[in-house]
Enzyme design. Structure first.
Site, PDB file in Angstrom:
ATOM      1  N   MET A 225      98.321  15.021  -9.142  1.00  0.00           N
ATOM      2  CA  MET A 225      99.045  16.444  -9.729  1.00  0.00           C
ATOM      3  C   MET A 225      97.929  17.155 -10.842  1.00  0.00           C
ATOM      4  SD  MET A 225     102.418  16.811  -8.357  1.00  0.00           S
ATOM      5  CE  MET A 225     102.436  17.709  -8.904  1.00  0.00           C
TER       6      MET A 225
ATOM      7  N   CYS B  78      95.724   6.748  -6.872  1.00  0.00           N
ATOM      8  CA  CYS B  78      94.833   8.507  -6.695  1.00  0.00           C
ATOM      9  C   CYS B  78      93.777   7.663  -5.507  1.00  0.00           C
ATOM     10  CB  CYS B  78      94.615   9.801  -8.268  1.00  0.00           C
ATOM     11  SG  CYS B  78      93.441  10.977  -7.604  1.00  0.00           S
TER      12      CYS B  78
ATOM     13  N   LYS C 125     101.312   2.674 -12.091  1.00  0.00           N
ATOM     14  CA  LYS C 125     101.703   3.643 -10.487  1.00  0.00           C
ATOM     15  C   LYS C 125     100.736   3.420  -9.715  1.00  0.00           C
ATOM     16  CE  LYS C 125     102.641   8.345  -8.887  1.00  0.00           C
ATOM     17  NZ  LYS C 125     101.495   8.491  -7.762  1.00  0.00           N
TER      18      LYS C 125
ATOM     19  N   HIS D 273     104.283   5.018  -4.833  1.00  0.00           N
ATOM     20  CA  HIS D 273     104.024   5.650  -3.845  1.00  0.00           C
ATOM     21  C   HIS D 273     103.906   4.811  -2.323  1.00  0.00           C
ATOM     22  CE1 HIS D 273     101.219   8.909  -2.148  1.00  0.00           C
ATOM     23  NE2 HIS D 273     102.458   8.687  -1.288  1.00  0.00           N
TER      24      HIS D 273
ATOM     25  N   GLY E   2     106.459   9.661  -3.598  1.00  0.00           N
ATOM     26  CA  GLY E   2     106.141   9.750  -2.370  1.00  0.00           C
ATOM     27  C   GLY E   2     106.793  10.852  -1.176  1.00  0.00           C
TER      28      GLY E   2
ATOM     29  N   GLY F 193     106.822  15.025  -7.193  1.00  0.00           N
ATOM     30  CA  GLY F 193     105.017  15.423  -7.426  1.00  0.00           C
ATOM     31  C   GLY F 193     105.361  16.303  -7.103  1.00  0.00           C
TER      32      GLY F 193
END
Length: 320
Positions: free
Chosen positions: A1, A83, A122, A154, A195, A216
């Site tokens: 994000m 990420c 995460k 996720h 996710g 998200g």
């Protein structure tokens, strides 16, 4: 994000739920240690409860950054192991760390020794050619053994070779069942799902097994869903927070920030999706987009936009 959940976004989202845990954008340990901390991790008291998400892989730096984060008053510090951007890979943090669970565990251990606030992780279910059963189990076992207070998953692989960061958000298939199997194996550990979740209706059944839901893009593009969270997830009595009430409650914050020289458009850009699907939503977006960027734009622009979607004016706006 990144560039989405900045402090103005979070202050707005807080008006819709007083209980949901809000996350910062990912910030690197180097930036926290050496950069402009007030700019990078500063936040308003109204944002609590709030977690700061860190990107990094050096246990010493992660511990130092965690101490700084705790000193700023955050309620939690989170390690990003999800990420997939090229910049993240070159810095040896983010999703590429799925290949180094022992290093992530060392970071968790160092951070737990440095701070009293919860330390969480995460991650993805795997990267590239990894077997997702083995990869996720290894990560979970390592970080929980090191003291992680929670693992947010996720439920997609990240393909570091061949897919862009944007494609990694949509193309790899979702595998919620893999996260459920992890929870069944580790029933006493906090495991949350992330996710592709688009609504509370979609996510709520998973709360029968899992410990939390992380929204998200859906929360950003259709923030009205957050107005249901306190009642449906946290069991509070009373009505859901309406979009109109959220805007009214947010006005003092907007006024305060305008007084500090913050441009209205920097704040209202996070509010464009609030009335998604409601009559007048197009007018709301148009007014905020066009008028908020003008010199001297102030609360009158928000009032004008709100009038376009007010219950009394919704039918008129829908006919535009």
């Amino acid at each position: 994000m990144m560039e989405w959940t900045d402090r103005h976004c979070r202050a707005f989202h807080r008006q819709l739920s007083k209980n949901a845990l809000l996350y910062t954008e990912m910030v690197t340990t180097g930036a926290v240690i050496h950069g402009d901390r007030d700019h990078l991790i500063g936040f308003s008291d109204c944002e609590h409860p709030i977690a700061c998400q860190l990107g990094g892989s050096d246990p010493g730096d992660m511990a130092e950054a965690a101490r700084i984060v705790e000193g700023f008053g955050y309620d939690e510090v989170n390690i990003n192991v999800g990420c997939p951007s090229d910049r993240v890979q070159s810095g040896r943090f983010g999703a590429c760390l799925m290949q180094e669970p022992e290093l992530v565990a060392a970071c968790v251990e160092a951070m737990k020794a440095a701070v009293d606030i919860p330390v969480t992780v995460k991650c993805r279910i795997g990267v590239d050619e990894q077997d997702t059963e083995e990869a996720l189990d290894r990560m979970a076992d390592a970080v929980f053994a090191a003291g992680s207070d929670a693992l947010w998953v996720h439920a997609r692989k990240a393909w570091l070779k061949g897919l862009s960061p944007k494609e990694n958000r949509d193309i790899p298939p979702l595998d919620y069942d893999r996260v459920l199997r992890l929870k069944q194996r580790l029933p006493d550990r906090f495991i949350g799902l992330n996710g592709g979740l688009q609504s509370l209706d979609q996510g709520a059944p998973y709360l029968a097994t899992l410990d939390g839901l992380m929204f998200g893009r859906a929360a950003y593009h259709t923030p009205e869903l957050l107005g249901q969270v306190d009642r449906r997830v946290y069991g509070e009595d009373g009505p859901d927070v309406s979009p109109w009430d959220a805007v009214r409650a947010h006005m003092p914050y907007l006024d305060e920030q305008l007084g500090k020289g913050v441009k209205l458009a920097h704040m209202t850009r996070h509010m464009l999706g609030l009335f998604h699907g409601r009559p007048g939503a197009r007018s709301w977006r148009r007014i905020l987009t066009v008028e908020a960027i003008k010199p001297g734009a102030g609360l009158q622009v928000v009032e004008q936009a709100l009038a376009a979607v007010s219950p009394a004016g919704a039918d008129l706006a829908a006919a535009e």
